[in-house]
Design a protein around this motif. Structure first.
Motif, mmCIF file in Angstrom:
data_model
loop_
_atom_site.group_PDB
_atom_site.id
_atom_site.type_symbol
_atom_site.label_atom_id
_atom_site.label_comp_id
_atom_site.label_asym_id
_atom_site.label_seq_id
_atom_site.Cartn_x
_atom_site.Cartn_y
_atom_site.Cartn_z
ATOM 1 N N VAL A 185 8.714 9.426 -2.617
ATOM 2 C CA VAL A 185 7.257 9.408 -2.692
ATOM 3 C C VAL A 185 6.764 10.552 -3.569
ATOM 4 N N ALA A 186 7.385 11.722 -3.456
ATOM 5 C CA ALA A 186 7.003 12.850 -4.299
ATOM 6 C C ALA A 186 7.193 12.509 -5.772
ATOM 7 N N LEU A 187 8.297 11.852 -6.105
ATOM 8 C CA LEU A 187 8.521 11.472 -7.495
ATOM 9 C C LEU A 187 7.540 10.399 -7.941
ATOM 10 N N ASP A 188 7.183 9.485 -7.027
ATOM 11 C CA ASP A 188 6.155 8.485 -7.350
ATOM 12 C C ASP A 188 4.846 9.166 -7.743
ATOM 13 N N VAL A 189 4.426 10.123 -6.924
ATOM 14 C CA VAL A 189 3.166 10.832 -7.170
ATOM 15 C C VAL A 189 3.227 11.563 -8.508
ATOM 16 N N ALA A 190 4.318 12.279 -8.754
ATOM 17 C CA ALA A 190 4.463 13.005 -10.015
ATOM 18 C C ALA A 190 4.430 12.057 -11.201
ATOM 19 N N ARG A 191 5.105 10.947 -11.072
ATOM 20 C CA ARG A 191 5.170 9.979 -12.173
ATOM 21 C C ARG A 191 3.796 9.390 -12.477
ATOM 22 N N VAL A 192 3.059 9.006 -11.424
ATOM 23 C CA VAL A 192 1.723 8.430 -11.634
ATOM 24 C C VAL A 192 0.802 9.453 -12.286
ATOM 25 N N LEU A 193 0.877 10.721 -11.842
ATOM 26 C CA LEU A 193 0.024 11.752 -12.425
ATOM 27 C C LEU A 193 0.367 12.016 -13.889
ATOM 28 N N ALA A 194 1.636 11.822 -14.268
ATOM 29 C CA ALA A 194 2.069 12.113 -15.634
ATOM 30 C C ALA A 194 1.969 10.908 -16.567
ATOM 31 N N HIS B 294 0.792 -1.223 0.000
ATOM 32 C CA HIS B 294 0.000 0.000 0.000
ATOM 33 C C HIS B 294 0.830 1.282 0.000
ATOM 34 N N GLY B 295 2.109 1.205 -0.330
ATOM 35 C CA GLY B 295 2.930 2.398 -0.342
ATOM 36 C C GLY B 295 3.809 2.512 -1.575
ATOM 37 N N ILE B 296 4.402 1.402 -2.003
ATOM 38 C CA ILE B 296 5.205 1.414 -3.225
ATOM 39 C C ILE B 296 4.273 1.594 -4.415
ATOM 40 N N ALA B 297 4.588 2.525 -5.290
ATOM 41 C CA ALA B 297 3.711 2.823 -6.428
ATOM 42 C C ALA B 297 3.490 1.574 -7.280
ATOM 43 N N PRO B 298 2.261 1.345 -7.739
ATOM 44 C CA PRO B 298 1.963 0.128 -8.505
ATOM 45 C C PRO B 298 2.724 0.001 -9.817
ATOM 46 N N ASP B 299 3.278 1.105 -10.344
ATOM 47 C CA ASP B 299 4.069 0.964 -11.568
ATOM 48 C C ASP B 299 5.509 0.561 -11.280
ATOM 49 N N HIS B 300 5.837 0.394 -10.000
ATOM 50 C CA HIS B 300 7.146 -0.134 -9.590
ATOM 51 C C HIS B 300 7.052 -1.653 -9.487
ATOM 52 N N GLY C 113 -4.950 1.146 -3.522
ATOM 53 C CA GLY C 113 -6.081 0.324 -3.114
ATOM 54 C C GLY C 113 -6.136 0.031 -1.633
ATOM 55 N N HIS C 114 -5.726 0.983 -0.788
ATOM 56 C CA HIS C 114 -5.805 0.792 0.659
ATOM 57 C C HIS C 114 -7.269 0.834 1.090
ATOM 58 N N PRO C 115 -7.709 -0.092 1.933
ATOM 59 C CA PRO C 115 -9.120 -0.097 2.353
ATOM 60 C C PRO C 115 -9.581 1.179 3.022
ATOM 61 N N ASP C 116 -8.679 1.930 3.648
ATOM 62 C CA ASP C 116 -9.068 3.146 4.354
ATOM 63 C C ASP C 116 -8.967 4.401 3.495
ATOM 64 N N ALA C 117 -8.615 4.268 2.228
ATOM 65 C CA ALA C 117 -8.471 5.440 1.368
ATOM 66 C C ALA C 117 -9.804 6.168 1.224
ATOM 67 N N ASP C 118 -9.726 7.501 1.226
ATOM 68 C CA ASP C 118 -10.919 8.332 1.050
ATOM 69 C C ASP C 118 -11.116 8.554 -0.446
ATOM 70 N N ARG C 119 -11.798 7.605 -1.069
ATOM 71 C CA ARG C 119 -11.950 7.623 -2.528
ATOM 72 C C ARG C 119 -12.643 8.891 -3.016
ATOM 73 N N ALA C 120 -13.735 9.268 -2.372
ATOM 74 C CA ALA C 120 -14.510 10.429 -2.827
ATOM 75 C C ALA C 120 -13.671 11.703 -2.776
ATOM 76 N N ARG C 121 -12.941 11.889 -1.693
ATOM 77 C CA ARG C 121 -12.140 13.113 -1.536
ATOM 78 C C ARG C 121 -11.027 13.186 -2.572
ATOM 79 N N VAL C 122 -10.340 12.070 -2.795
ATOM 80 C CA VAL C 122 -9.237 12.075 -3.749
ATOM 81 C C VAL C 122 -9.744 12.289 -5.168
ATOM 82 N N GLU C 123 -10.810 11.587 -5.525
ATOM 83 C CA GLU C 123 -11.302 11.703 -6.896
ATOM 84 C C GLU C 123 -11.908 13.074 -7.153
ATOM 85 N N ASP C 124 -12.480 13.698 -6.132
ATOM 86 C CA ASP C 124 -12.958 15.061 -6.279
ATOM 87 C C ASP C 124 -11.780 16.009 -6.509
#
Length: 462
Positions: A168-177, A58-64, A141-152
């Motif tokens: 982690v910052a680079l993971d986030v940037a990479r997934v968004l791009a 639940h922490g390592i980016a799924p594209d890794h 896919g963490h069970p406690d993720a706030d899906r509505a807030r993130v998708e909004d």
């Protein structure tokens, strides 16, 4: 788990240890206890989720994909007959800390550091402002993720700023791009893939308040940015050491600067998303009325000791999304002390300290012991240090098996809890593989706790 094997300590049962947290630190601790101890030890490996592996899942980016494959190595420790995985059990809710300690001879806390560190600036609570922990939990896919807030927050985003220059910052940037095609083969939940496919991100800015020499990302993470199929990575040459300056003495910094210089030679391509790495800027406030519309930043300088200071030069970065990735901190379990400043449990060589003195039979390993530093493998050495302290205490007679005790799983079930054991986890694993096969993937992560437990019940015929 059998209790009738001999113990070198008293001729009776083995030493019983509960490890709270089934991420890498917990699994390495269990492995060290069962494979290195001079006396028989059995381990109950507890986790509040129905699944093991913690941040590897639940922490390592799924594209890794290669990094996430480490869970196959971790799984071998779960197969040890001296280790019992006990998931879906929350200490403090399903069982108190005192009750847990009454069932075992020692407890090792390895539950990590799950809380984010805030920026503590104006506008941070606006819609469109997220912690990296929120976004990462969602796309993993963490069970406690706030899906509505993130998708909004993601809806309609064209520009994003990620504050922080760690992995982690680079993971986030990479997934968004990433393009939808780049993510399609991952094990992300389908709703995550759908939301990311609908995004129209044109620019992601990764913001560091200090320079490249102080950044904490690794060269491998930087290199992966260069592999983005549809995005161009850009760096302002003015943020880098000059060509005539001495090469950084630190080899990691030198390698990073080499990669960044390569990015500085890039030019933006019309119609292609951009990932900008910007240094020497610190966030001042988030702008917007009903949601984020911009981030005000101040130019900084860095002194000889690596401290950043403001210059009084300000600019506004237009953005629809701000993701803060400036660190993690731990929190206490009910009845367990945590230093609020460091976010760690006070300890000495892994022995928990209460009022400054070691607490008999209580230990700590992983991020909740040392803070959120290092990579996955760092936890192996850290766990061995803690286990060495525990075994030294056992050898000295500080902790010993104290007669027969009730079986923990039987007690939990009698209280109405639904512990998930190793065979139950295998049922979840098989269900995720089957779900992935319906989309031509190796696996699709099931993100709802009830879906995970439904797979367990179905396999058991309940």
């Amino acid at each position: 788990m059998p209790d009738d094997s001999p113990s070198a300590a008293d001729g009776g049962r083995p030493l019983r240890v509960a490890v709270v947290g089934a991420g890498p630190a917990g699994i390495y601790t269990a492995e060290a206890l069962t494979r290195r101890a001079p006396v028989p030890v059995t381990v109950d490996l507890l986790d509040r989720l129905p699944t093991p592996f913690g941040l590897v899942r639940h922490g390592i980016a799924p594209d890794h994909l290669k990094m996430r494959a480490i869970r196959e190595t971790l799984h071998r420790a779960l197969d040890d007959p001296g280790v019992r995985f006990v998931g879906n059990v929350e200490v403090g809710t399903d069982i108190t800390l005192d009750d847990l300690r009454a069932h075992v001879d020692a407890v090792v806390y390895t539950y990590g550091a799950a809380l984010d560190r805030p920026l503590s600036i104006d506008g941070e609570d606006l819609p469109g402002s997220l912690a990296a922990t929120d976004l990462v939990a969602w796309y993993c896919g963490h069970p406690d993720a706030d899906r509505a807030r993130v998708e909004d927050a993601l809806a309609g985003v064209r520009r994003a700023v990620v504050v922080g220059v760690g992995n982690v910052a680079l993971d986030v940037a990479r997934v968004l791009a990433r393009t939808p095609e780049e993510l399609e083969h991952t094990d992300m939940p389908q709703h995550v893939l759908d939301a990311l496919a609908a995004k129209r991100v044109e620019e992601v800015t990764v913001l560091g308040r200090r320079g490249p020499a102080q950044a904490s990302f690794t060269t491998k993470e930087l290199d992966e940015l260069a592999e983005l199929a549809g995005a161009t990575v850009l760096v302002d040459p003015a943020d880098l050491p000059g060509e005539d300056e001495p090469r950084p003495a630190d080899r990691l910094v030198a390698r990073n600067v080499d990669v960044l210089r390569g990015f500085a030679a890039h030019t933006a391509e019309p119609g292609h998303p951009r990932v900008r790495l910007r240094f020497y800027r610190r966030p001042v406030r988030l702008l917007g009325d009903e949601r984020v519309t911009g981030l005000e930043v101040e130019r900084t300088t860095v002194d000889a000791d690596g401290r950043a200071a403001g210059t009084g030069e300000y600019e506004v970065l237009p953005t629809d999304l701000v993701v803060r990735s400036v660190g993690y901190r731990g929190q206490g379990l009910p009845g367990l002390p945590v230093d609020q400043r460091s976010g760690t449990v006070p300890n000495e060589d892994g022995r928990v300290l209460r009022e400054g003195a070691p607490s008999t039979g209580e230990y700590v390993a992983g991020w909740i012991k040392r803070g959120p530093t290092g990579v996955v493998g760092t936890n192996k050495h850290d766990a061995r240090e803690t286990v060495a302290a525990l075994l030294a205490d056992a050898e000295a007679g500080v902790i010993v098996p104290h007669g027969d005790r009730d079986d923990l799983v039987r007690t939990l079930r009698a209280r109405g809890a639904e512990p998930v054991l190793l065979d139950d986890w295998r049922a979840i694993d098989a269900a995720e593989v089957a779900l992935g096969a319906t989309r031509g993937r190796a696996r699709t992560t099931m993100h709802e706790r009830e879906s995970l437990l439904a797979a367990v019940r179905a396999a058991a015929g309940r």
